[in-house]
Design an enzyme around this catalytic site. Structure first.
Site, mmCIF file in Angstrom:
data_model
loop_
_atom_site.group_PDB
_atom_site.id
_atom_site.type_symbol
_atom_site.label_atom_id
_atom_site.label_comp_id
_atom_site.label_asym_id
_atom_site.label_seq_id
_atom_site.Cartn_x
_atom_site.Cartn_y
_atom_site.Cartn_z
ATOM 1 N N ARG A 103 0.832 -1.210 0.000
ATOM 2 C CA ARG A 103 0.000 0.000 0.000
ATOM 3 C C ARG A 103 0.867 1.261 0.000
ATOM 4 N NH1 ARG A 103 -4.075 -0.031 4.678
ATOM 5 N NH2 ARG A 103 -4.533 1.980 3.763
ATOM 6 N N VAL A 141 -4.240 7.699 4.924
ATOM 7 C CA VAL A 141 -2.868 7.512 5.404
ATOM 8 C C VAL A 141 -1.872 7.667 4.256
ATOM 9 C CG1 VAL A 141 -3.516 6.051 7.363
ATOM 10 C CG2 VAL A 141 -3.185 4.976 5.130
ATOM 11 N N ASP A 142 -2.349 8.261 3.150
ATOM 12 C CA ASP A 142 -1.557 8.290 1.914
ATOM 13 C C ASP A 142 -0.776 9.588 1.701
ATOM 14 O OD1 ASP A 142 -3.535 10.166 1.017
ATOM 15 O OD2 ASP A 142 -4.733 8.552 0.141
ATOM 16 N N HIS A 157 -5.792 8.612 11.262
ATOM 17 C CA HIS A 157 -5.425 7.192 11.301
ATOM 18 C C HIS A 157 -3.952 6.951 10.993
ATOM 19 C CE1 HIS A 157 -9.951 6.128 10.562
ATOM 20 N NE2 HIS A 157 -9.699 6.533 11.785
ATOM 21 N N GLY A 227 -16.033 11.824 0.742
ATOM 22 C CA GLY A 227 -15.468 10.536 0.350
ATOM 23 C C GLY A 227 -15.235 9.574 1.498
ATOM 24 N N THR A 228 -16.121 9.629 2.497
ATOM 25 C CA THR A 228 -15.994 8.669 3.597
ATOM 26 C C THR A 228 -17.326 7.965 3.833
ATOM 27 O OG1 THR A 228 -15.628 8.395 5.982
ATOM 28 C CG2 THR A 228 -16.279 10.597 5.261
ATOM 29 N N SER A 229 -17.240 6.667 4.144
ATOM 30 C CA SER A 229 -18.463 5.906 4.435
ATOM 31 C C SER A 229 -19.033 6.300 5.803
ATOM 32 C CB SER A 229 -18.161 4.406 4.417
ATOM 33 O OG SER A 229 -17.161 4.110 5.374
ATOM 34 N N ASN A 253 -20.359 12.414 -1.584
ATOM 35 C CA ASN A 253 -20.063 10.985 -1.665
ATOM 36 C C ASN A 253 -20.796 10.365 -2.849
ATOM 37 O OD1 ASN A 253 -19.751 8.061 -0.882
ATOM 38 N ND2 ASN A 253 -18.984 8.992 0.967
ATOM 39 N N GLU A 255 -22.474 7.697 -2.743
ATOM 40 C CA GLU A 255 -23.689 7.008 -2.301
ATOM 41 C C GLU A 255 -24.070 7.511 -0.907
ATOM 42 O OE1 GLU A 255 -22.556 2.870 -1.952
ATOM 43 O OE2 GLU A 255 -20.944 3.369 -0.553
HETATM 44 P P1 OAD Z 1 -14.393 3.753 3.017
HETATM 45 O O1 OAD Z 1 -13.716 2.894 2.024
HETATM 46 O O2 OAD Z 1 -15.085 3.115 4.157
HETATM 47 O O3 OAD Z 1 -15.475 4.666 2.285
HETATM 48 C C1 OAD Z 1 -15.196 5.307 1.076
HETATM 49 C C2 OAD Z 1 -16.452 6.043 0.665
HETATM 50 O O4 OAD Z 1 -16.134 6.837 -0.462
HETATM 51 C C3 OAD Z 1 -17.605 5.123 0.251
HETATM 52 O O5 OAD Z 1 -18.793 5.590 0.858
HETATM 53 C C4 OAD Z 1 -17.682 5.268 -1.268
HETATM 54 O O6 OAD Z 1 -19.006 5.238 -1.752
HETATM 55 C C5 OAD Z 1 -17.120 6.669 -1.470
HETATM 56 N N1 OAD Z 1 -16.422 6.890 -2.733
HETATM 57 C C6 OAD Z 1 -15.674 6.046 -3.471
HETATM 58 N N2 OAD Z 1 -15.125 6.661 -4.518
HETATM 59 C C7 OAD Z 1 -15.528 7.954 -4.458
HETATM 60 C C8 OAD Z 1 -15.283 9.117 -5.254
HETATM 61 N N3 OAD Z 1 -14.511 9.051 -6.325
HETATM 62 N N4 OAD Z 1 -15.870 10.281 -4.885
HETATM 63 C C9 OAD Z 1 -16.683 10.342 -3.794
HETATM 64 N N5 OAD Z 1 -16.942 9.287 -3.006
HETATM 65 C C10 OAD Z 1 -16.368 8.107 -3.318
HETATM 66 O O7 OAD Z 1 -13.281 4.816 3.490
HETATM 67 P P2 OAD Z 1 -13.197 5.616 4.855
HETATM 68 O O8 OAD Z 1 -14.510 6.168 5.229
HETATM 69 O O9 OAD Z 1 -12.051 6.522 4.719
HETATM 70 O O10 OAD Z 1 -9.082 2.718 8.657
HETATM 71 O O11 OAD Z 1 -12.835 4.455 5.858
HETATM 72 C C11 OAD Z 1 -12.569 4.786 7.194
HETATM 73 C C12 OAD Z 1 -11.497 3.886 7.738
HETATM 74 O O12 OAD Z 1 -11.884 2.516 7.579
HETATM 75 C C13 OAD Z 1 -10.180 3.971 6.997
HETATM 76 O O13 OAD Z 1 -9.389 5.049 7.429
HETATM 77 C C14 OAD Z 1 -9.538 2.660 7.315
HETATM 78 C C15 OAD Z 1 -10.732 1.747 7.175
HETATM 79 O O14 OAD Z 1 -10.701 0.592 7.941
HETATM 80 C C16 OAD Z 1 -7.932 2.149 8.964
HETATM 81 O O15 OAD Z 1 -7.263 1.500 8.188
HETATM 82 C C17 OAD Z 1 -7.542 2.391 10.361
#
Ligand code: OAD
Length: 289
Positions: A103, A141-142, A157, A227-229, A253, A255
């Site tokens: 990663r 984390v990127d 994170h 861009g977060t779930s 987002n 969705e």
């Molecule tokens: P997720 O992967 O859970 O959620 C990503 C969200 O972005 C989803 O709701 C997608 O629908 C949406 N999405 C995808 N592509 C998109 C785009 N191009 N534009 C807009 N939305 C888009 O990611 P996080 O919410 O960041 O933790 O996840 C939270 C944490 O869960 C992460 O930091 C990680 C993971 O386990 C650790 O590793 C500690």
């Protein structure tokens, strides 16, 4: 309110733009919380949810081969208990550190996208002379926000590039795109294993980033979740707390998420398209005032 028919979301986006302009006008705080969807269009896989990857999804010179599964969210094809917990690391440190090095190198190859750049510009528009008008909380984390020019960034994170000695906590930065080669990597001084400074399930976030999140939630006028779930706490709780005390909460987002029900505006679509449109509205609005 939500909108998501591609370009038919201008009204929703306009409401977010107005909220941002109002906030800037009286020196209020804009807080943004970003997630993996923000980096998806840089070719970095998300963890869950819908997928809209970018051109860099299988960057030439990478080591992902033609694996079509690479476009799927990470937690749909990997077990988080094996790869993102202290127990998983204790069981198989080689597997876990190989995966984080994969990663790390993938993220090093990636470039910030238009969404990251828009958030950096939003910071410049909102921050004010003392820099007090903007804060970015990222679950990513990127390091791509920083590479796009964002300054006031709190990495909730952790980071893929910092690794620490499991016994002493001494940190080392890995910025070389070459594979580490030894798994787990070792601290030359002590011989101990190194692990990534990434927060795993079951671990606490660093105190200073929790404080930054709580402070943002308690003080902001506008909270933008991008861009977060909104599935992982405490990060998801910051937007909820801001909304509960009356801040304007907006979401961008692909969705609906757990936050959609409490957001004042939920705009459906891609970060790399919507965030630049939003920021150009703010830029234009500031030009008129
Ligand atoms: P997720 O992967 O859970 O959620 C990503 C969200 O972005 C989803 O709701 C997608 O629908 C949406 N999405 C995808 N592509 C998109 C785009 N191009 N534009 C807009 N939305 C888009 O990611 P996080 O919410 O960041 O933790 O996840 C939270 C944490 O869960 C992460 O930091 C990680 C993971 O386990 C650790 O590793 C500690």
């Amino acid at each position: 309110m939500s909108a998501g028919d591609g370009r038919g979301d201008s009204e929703a986006l306009g409401r977010v733009g107005e909220a941002l302009l109002g906030c800037i006008a009286h020196g209020g705080l804009v807080a943004v919380c970003s997630g993996a969807g923000c980096s998806a269009e840089s070719g970095i896989p998300t963890f869950r949810g819908a997928v809209a990857g970018g051109e860099g999804a299988d960057a030439p010179g990478g080591d992902d081969g033609d694996d079509p599964a690479i476009a799927l969210p990470l937690w749909s094809r990997n077990d988080p208990a094996a790869l993102a917990t202290p127990e998983g690391f204790a069981r198989d440190p080689e597997l876990v550190t190989r995966w984080y090095d994969w990663r790390r190198r993938r993220c090093l190859r990636a470039s910030p996208n238009a969404g990251h750049r828009a958030l950096a510009e939003l910071e410049a528009l909102c921050a004010g002379a003392d820099g007090d008008g903007f804060v970015l909380l990222t679950q990513n984390v990127d390091g791509l926000h920083q590479r796009a020019g964002s300054v006031r960034v709190h990495e909730l994170h952790g980071s893929l590039y910092r690794w620490r000695d499991v016994a002493t906590g001494a940190e080392r930065v890995f910025a070389d795109p070459a594979p580490m080669g030894v798994y787990p990597p070792r601290n030359d001084a002590t011989g101990n294993a190194l692990r990534p400074c990434v927060v795993w399930f079951g671990e606490a976030l660093p105190e200073e980033v929790v404080d930054a999140g709580l402070e943002a939630a308690s003080r902001c006028e506008v909270f933008l979740s991008v861009g977060t779930s909104a599935a992982v706490y405490p990060a998801a709780g910051f937007a909820e707390a801001a909304g509960a005390r009356g801040a304007f909460v907006a979401e961008v987002n692909l969705e609906a998420t757990g936050l959609s029900g409490v957001a004042d505006v939920s705009v459906r679509g891609r970060c790399a398209e919507l965030l630049p449109r939003l920021v150009s509205m703010v830029r234009a609005g500031l030009g008129e005032r």
